[in-house]
Design a protein around this motif. Sequence first.
Motif, PDB file in Angstrom:
ATOM      1  N   GLN A 180      18.335  21.774 -15.831  1.00 55.28           N
ATOM      2  CA  GLN A 180      17.502  21.661 -17.644  1.00 55.28           C
ATOM      3  C   GLN A 180      16.572  21.950 -17.893  1.00 55.28           C
ATOM      4  OE1 GLN A 180      19.393  18.456 -16.364  1.00 55.28           O
ATOM      5  NE2 GLN A 180      19.880  17.832 -18.170  1.00 55.28           N
ATOM      6  N   GLU A 181      15.766  21.549 -17.160  1.00 54.57           N
ATOM      7  CA  GLU A 181      14.053  22.073 -17.531  1.00 54.57           C
ATOM      8  C   GLU A 181      13.811  23.354 -16.615  1.00 54.57           C
ATOM      9  OE1 GLU A 181      11.773  18.229 -17.844  1.00 54.57           O
ATOM     10  OE2 GLU A 181      11.629  19.025 -15.890  1.00 54.57           O
ATOM     11  N   ALA A 182      14.226  24.023 -15.977  1.00 53.83           N
ATOM     12  CA  ALA A 182      14.368  25.141 -15.354  1.00 53.83           C
ATOM     13  C   ALA A 182      14.965  26.183 -15.755  1.00 53.83           C
ATOM     14  CB  ALA A 182      15.154  25.181 -13.736  1.00 53.83           C
ATOM     15  N   ARG A 183      16.322  25.600 -17.101  1.00 55.97           N
ATOM     16  CA  ARG A 183      16.474  26.734 -17.132  1.00 55.97           C
ATOM     17  C   ARG A 183      16.289  27.401 -18.819  1.00 55.97           C
ATOM     18  NH1 ARG A 183      20.444  30.183 -17.812  1.00 55.97           N
ATOM     19  NH2 ARG A 183      21.912  29.544 -16.114  1.00 55.97           N
ATOM     20  N   GLY A 184      15.445  26.336 -18.735  1.00 54.62           N
ATOM     21  CA  GLY A 184      14.253  26.111 -19.920  1.00 54.62           C
ATOM     22  C   GLY A 184      13.522  27.926 -19.733  1.00 54.62           C
ATOM     23  N   GLU A 185      12.703  27.249 -18.435  1.00 50.40           N
ATOM     24  CA  GLU A 185      12.267  28.278 -17.898  1.00 50.40           C
ATOM     25  C   GLU A 185      12.383  30.038 -18.124  1.00 50.40           C
ATOM     26  OE1 GLU A 185      10.355  26.451 -13.701  1.00 50.40           O
ATOM     27  OE2 GLU A 185       9.602  24.458 -14.980  1.00 50.40           O
ATOM     28  N   PHE A 186      13.629  29.887 -16.995  1.00 48.72           N
ATOM     29  CA  PHE A 186      13.921  31.076 -17.026  1.00 48.72           C
ATOM     30  C   PHE A 186      15.463  31.118 -17.509  1.00 48.72           C
ATOM     31  CE2 PHE A 186      11.141  30.042 -13.632  1.00 48.72           C
ATOM     32  CZ  PHE A 186      10.247  30.708 -13.325  1.00 48.72           C
ATOM     33  N   ARG A 187      15.543  32.157 -18.299  1.00 47.07           N
ATOM     34  CA  ARG A 187      17.383  32.798 -18.961  1.00 47.07           C
ATOM     35  C   ARG A 187      17.323  31.655 -19.763  1.00 47.07           C
ATOM     36  NH1 ARG A 187      18.465  37.655 -16.961  1.00 47.07           N
ATOM     37  NH2 ARG A 187      17.651  38.407 -14.650  1.00 47.07           N
ATOM     38  N   SER A 188      16.569  30.927 -20.791  1.00 44.12           N
ATOM     39  CA  SER A 188      16.723  29.865 -21.113  1.00 44.12           C
ATOM     40  C   SER A 188      18.555  29.976 -22.496  1.00 44.12           C
ATOM     41  CB  SER A 188      15.612  29.668 -22.627  1.00 44.12           C
ATOM     42  OG  SER A 188      14.930  30.947 -23.438  1.00 44.12           O
ATOM     43  N   PHE A 189      17.884  31.881 -22.633  1.00 49.89           N
ATOM     44  CA  PHE A 189      18.884  31.716 -23.627  1.00 49.89           C
ATOM     45  C   PHE A 189      20.892  31.389 -22.978  1.00 49.89           C
ATOM     46  CE2 PHE A 189      17.513  35.171 -21.692  1.00 49.89           C
ATOM     47  CZ  PHE A 189      18.277  36.448 -21.127  1.00 49.89           C
ATOM     48  N   GLY A 190      20.919  30.956 -21.944  1.00 51.88           N
ATOM     49  CA  GLY A 190      22.488  31.070 -21.097  1.00 51.88           C
ATOM     50  C   GLY A 190      22.305  32.291 -19.773  1.00 51.88           C
ATOM     51  N   GLY A 191      23.150  32.507 -19.693  1.00 54.10           N
ATOM     52  CA  GLY A 191      24.116  33.375 -18.716  1.00 54.10           C
ATOM     53  C   GLY A 191      23.098  33.132 -17.119  1.00 54.10           C
ATOM     54  N   TRP A 192      24.248  34.030 -15.694  1.00 52.64           N
ATOM     55  CA  TRP A 192      23.743  33.773 -14.374  1.00 52.64           C
ATOM     56  C   TRP A 192      22.145  33.527 -14.445  1.00 52.64           C
ATOM     57  CZ3 TRP A 192      27.345  37.092 -11.424  1.00 52.64           C
ATOM     58  CH2 TRP A 192      28.835  36.387 -11.859  1.00 52.64           C
ATOM     59  N   TRP A 193      21.469  33.309 -13.523  1.00 49.65           N
ATOM     60  CA  TRP A 193      20.577  33.264 -12.808  1.00 49.65           C
ATOM     61  C   TRP A 193      20.716  34.074 -11.776  1.00 49.65           C
ATOM     62  CZ3 TRP A 193      16.631  29.081 -11.391  1.00 49.65           C
ATOM     63  CH2 TRP A 193      15.965  28.318 -11.944  1.00 49.65           C
ATOM     64  N   TYR A 194      19.965  35.015 -11.445  1.00 48.80           N
ATOM     65  CA  TYR A 194      19.413  35.724 -10.323  1.00 48.80           C
ATOM     66  C   TYR A 194      18.937  35.840  -9.327  1.00 48.80           C
ATOM     67  CZ  TYR A 194      22.575  39.166 -13.266  1.00 48.80           C
ATOM     68  OH  TYR A 194      23.858  39.187 -14.069  1.00 48.80           O
ATOM     69  N   THR A 195      18.276  36.721  -8.038  1.00 51.82           N
ATOM     70  CA  THR A 195      17.630  36.124  -6.431  1.00 51.82           C
ATOM     71  C   THR A 195      16.623  36.231  -6.645  1.00 51.82           C
ATOM     72  OG1 THR A 195      18.125  38.340  -6.083  1.00 51.82           O
ATOM     73  CG2 THR A 195      19.955  36.862  -5.434  1.00 51.82           C
ATOM     74  N   ASP A 196      15.984  37.793  -8.119  1.00 47.75           N
ATOM     75  CA  ASP A 196      14.719  37.136  -8.210  1.00 47.75           C
ATOM     76  C   ASP A 196      14.246  35.351  -9.127  1.00 47.75           C
ATOM     77  OD1 ASP A 196      14.118  39.452  -6.882  1.00 47.75           O
ATOM     78  OD2 ASP A 196      14.591  41.450  -9.328  1.00 47.75           O
ATOM     79  N   ASP A 197      15.121  35.322  -9.597  1.00 50.76           N
ATOM     80  CA  ASP A 197      15.092  35.042 -10.496  1.00 50.76           C
ATOM     81  C   ASP A 197      14.918  32.851 -10.090  1.00 50.76           C
ATOM     82  OD1 ASP A 197      15.234  35.331 -13.317  1.00 50.76           O
ATOM     83  OD2 ASP A 197      17.466  35.162 -12.949  1.00 50.76           O
TER      84      ASP A 197
END
Length: 261
Positions: free
Chosen positions: A120-137
Amino acid sequence: MKKYIFLIFILLIGCTSSVETGEETVFINLKQVPTITQNKSVYVPVDSLEELNIDILRDLEKNKIYLSESEQYTSISNDRPYNWYIDQGDTGTHAGNNCGPSSVVMVSIWQDQDFKITPQEARGEFRSFGGWWYTDDIKDFFDKHSISYDVDDYDGSMELISTLEAGHIILLCIDTTYIEEKDETDSLIGKFYDYDGGHFLVVKGFTYLDGILYFEVYDSNCWGESYQDGSPKGKDRLYRADELDESIEVWWDYYFIIEDI
């Protein structure tokens, strides 16, 4: 009991042909061979390898050769004596898209038992609005939190085996369409869900069953599914090497090496 496997990774840039004899030769780094006490390299005629019961697997398209001892199978599971599996179904608002945050936290805990960031905290750091993470993330997360890693071209199952034999684990970005669904009650083999598409998962080991190579994975797409003994179905799942190979090639043909430090 673990059996020794003779496995060597060779670049074709080190291959040559003997003008006098016409024999194909390969440049072999012998540091993995137990009879050699230091790093050495030699040229070996390919024909002579048959006497040592060595199989030669060529991948000319990718400019690489793999050698492995015939019929010598082994198993490796790079586990930890503590729990580091995460079910993305338990990761909050964006759980449906949290295979990325869940996987990076899993491998971070594997590398450092005291790692405290949650998915949850990791999600808050990158693309906190939702959606897929990408390899650059993934790279940005590792860099931010000082996780030791490398990224390499994917060059086939034997390279993954070499990475696992070195004690590391692997983070992949795949297309699950090519992993066969086999939701038998207590079977470990195949994916256990009907989702097809982009997905991050962790490879932590390999084994052979009836002569077929499988990779042992931590797949976060679990959502509370469990075996009869209560353990999560995404933990220690076995995916066929040929299916995993295709799922990598069609999606993102690189892989993250999470180093054992």
